[in-house]
Design a protein around this motif. Structure first.
Motif, PDB file in Angstrom:
ATOM      1  N   ASP A  23      44.598  38.315  35.539  1.00 19.72           N
ATOM      2  CA  ASP A  23      43.768  37.904  36.670  1.00 19.72           C
ATOM      3  C   ASP A  23      43.707  39.008  37.718  1.00 19.72           C
ATOM      4  OD1 ASP A  23      43.301  35.491  35.481  1.00 19.72           O
ATOM      5  OD2 ASP A  23      44.622  34.334  36.787  1.00 19.72           O
ATOM      6  N   GLY A  24      42.497  39.314  38.165  1.00 18.37           N
ATOM      7  CA  GLY A  24      42.313  40.317  39.192  1.00 18.37           C
ATOM      8  C   GLY A  24      42.100  41.722  38.665  1.00 18.37           C
ATOM      9  N   GLU A  25      42.393  41.947  37.368  1.00 21.02           N
ATOM     10  CA  GLU A  25      42.158  43.263  36.780  1.00 21.02           C
ATOM     11  C   GLU A  25      40.676  43.410  36.439  1.00 21.02           C
ATOM     12  OE1 GLU A  25      44.212  46.055  36.066  1.00 21.02           O
ATOM     13  OE2 GLU A  25      45.308  44.962  37.616  1.00 21.02           O
ATOM     14  N   PRO A  26      40.138  44.631  36.553  1.00 25.15           N
ATOM     15  CA  PRO A  26      38.702  44.819  36.307  1.00 25.15           C
ATOM     16  C   PRO A  26      38.318  44.583  34.855  1.00 25.15           C
ATOM     17  CG  PRO A  26      39.786  46.932  36.679  1.00 25.15           C
ATOM     18  CD  PRO A  26      40.795  45.874  36.975  1.00 25.15           C
ATOM     19  N   LEU A  27      37.124  44.046  34.671  1.00 25.37           N
ATOM     20  CA  LEU A  27      36.598  43.741  33.341  1.00 25.37           C
ATOM     21  C   LEU A  27      35.147  44.219  33.302  1.00 25.37           C
ATOM     22  CD1 LEU A  27      36.920  42.386  30.575  1.00 25.37           C
ATOM     23  CD2 LEU A  27      36.413  40.188  31.669  1.00 25.37           C
ATOM     24  N   ARG A  28      34.904  45.298  32.579  1.00 28.86           N
ATOM     25  CA  ARG A  28      33.545  45.841  32.500  1.00 28.86           C
ATOM     26  C   ARG A  28      32.640  44.970  31.637  1.00 28.86           C
ATOM     27  NH1 ARG A  28      32.763  51.339  30.221  1.00 28.86           N
ATOM     28  NH2 ARG A  28      34.562  50.897  28.914  1.00 28.86           N
ATOM     29  N   VAL A  29      33.130  44.628  30.431  1.00 26.69           N
ATOM     30  CA  VAL A  29      32.317  43.835  29.503  1.00 26.69           C
ATOM     31  C   VAL A  29      33.200  42.781  28.851  1.00 26.69           C
ATOM     32  CG1 VAL A  29      30.825  43.840  27.458  1.00 26.69           C
ATOM     33  CG2 VAL A  29      30.820  45.819  29.003  1.00 26.69           C
TER      34      VAL A  29
END
Length: 199
Positions: A23-29
């Motif tokens: 949770d809170g970590e970046p997710l591009r796709v």
């Protein structure tokens, strides 16, 4: 070791976990398959059946710096990528799913996107997308509408049975998505660089 016929039968209706960042970590796709096949359910790995072109397309398009084996799926969050499914239940064929299962999967996917806030949601399978979201005219490629906080892209089904999308053409469509996703920032405001991993 390849699953036996008995292993595959025992995997029917099994669920496999999503591959997601903390949770809170970046997710591009966030890639969404239709549902797990029996081979994937037996191994616990997404897009695991030999002949599925998902992992080669991911590499050939530049999303990953080397070809990952399905058993390495947990490395994907380090690239800013994740995997889920429209319907969680494993079946031998996607056409064993009911329309209601796909629509319920669409509601579940909506909640997942709201929680993890990917820059793009990429649904692998236009026919399933049309059913799940009542969009009979949807076509492969970027969509004008958004999916909650995410931009929406429809990818071809990477199954080896999808003869109209051969490896080069499939990788080219994945590359179009990669280029688009590389041009946006995640909701945390940080651009995400893919890590270098050794072969």
């Amino acid at each position: 070791m390849r699953p036996t016929k008995a292993d595959l039968e025992a995997a029917r209706d099994r669920l496999i976990p999503d591959v997601l960042p903390a949770d809170g970590e970046p997710l591009r796709v966030l890639f969404s398959g239709i549902n797990p096949g029996l081979y994937s359910a037996a191994t616990g790995h997404h897009f695991a059946r030999p002949g599925n072109r998902f992992w080669p397309a991911l590499h050939r398009s530049g999303f990953t710096d080397r070809l990952l084996h399905p058993s390495e799926q947990d490395l994907l969050p380090g690239y800013g990528l994740g995997i889920t499914n429209l319907a969680p239940r494993a079946t031998a064929r996607a056409d064993e799913l009911t329309g209601e299962e796909l629509r319920e999967g669409g509601r579940r996917l909506t909640a997942l996107v709201e929680r993890h806030r990917p820059a793009y949601l990429a649904v692998c399978g236009v026919t399933a997308y049309r059913t799940a979201f009542g969009r009979p005219g949807a076509e492969i490629g970027p969509q004008d509408e958004t999916f909650g906080p995410a931009r929406l892209w429809i990818l071809p089904n990477p199954s080896g049975l999808n003869a109209s999308w051969q490896p080069d053409r499939l990788a080219a469509e994945f590359a179009r998505l990669r280029e688009a996703a590389g041009a946006v920032r995640t909701t945390s405001g940080r651009a995400r660089r893919s890590p270098r991993t050794s072969c």
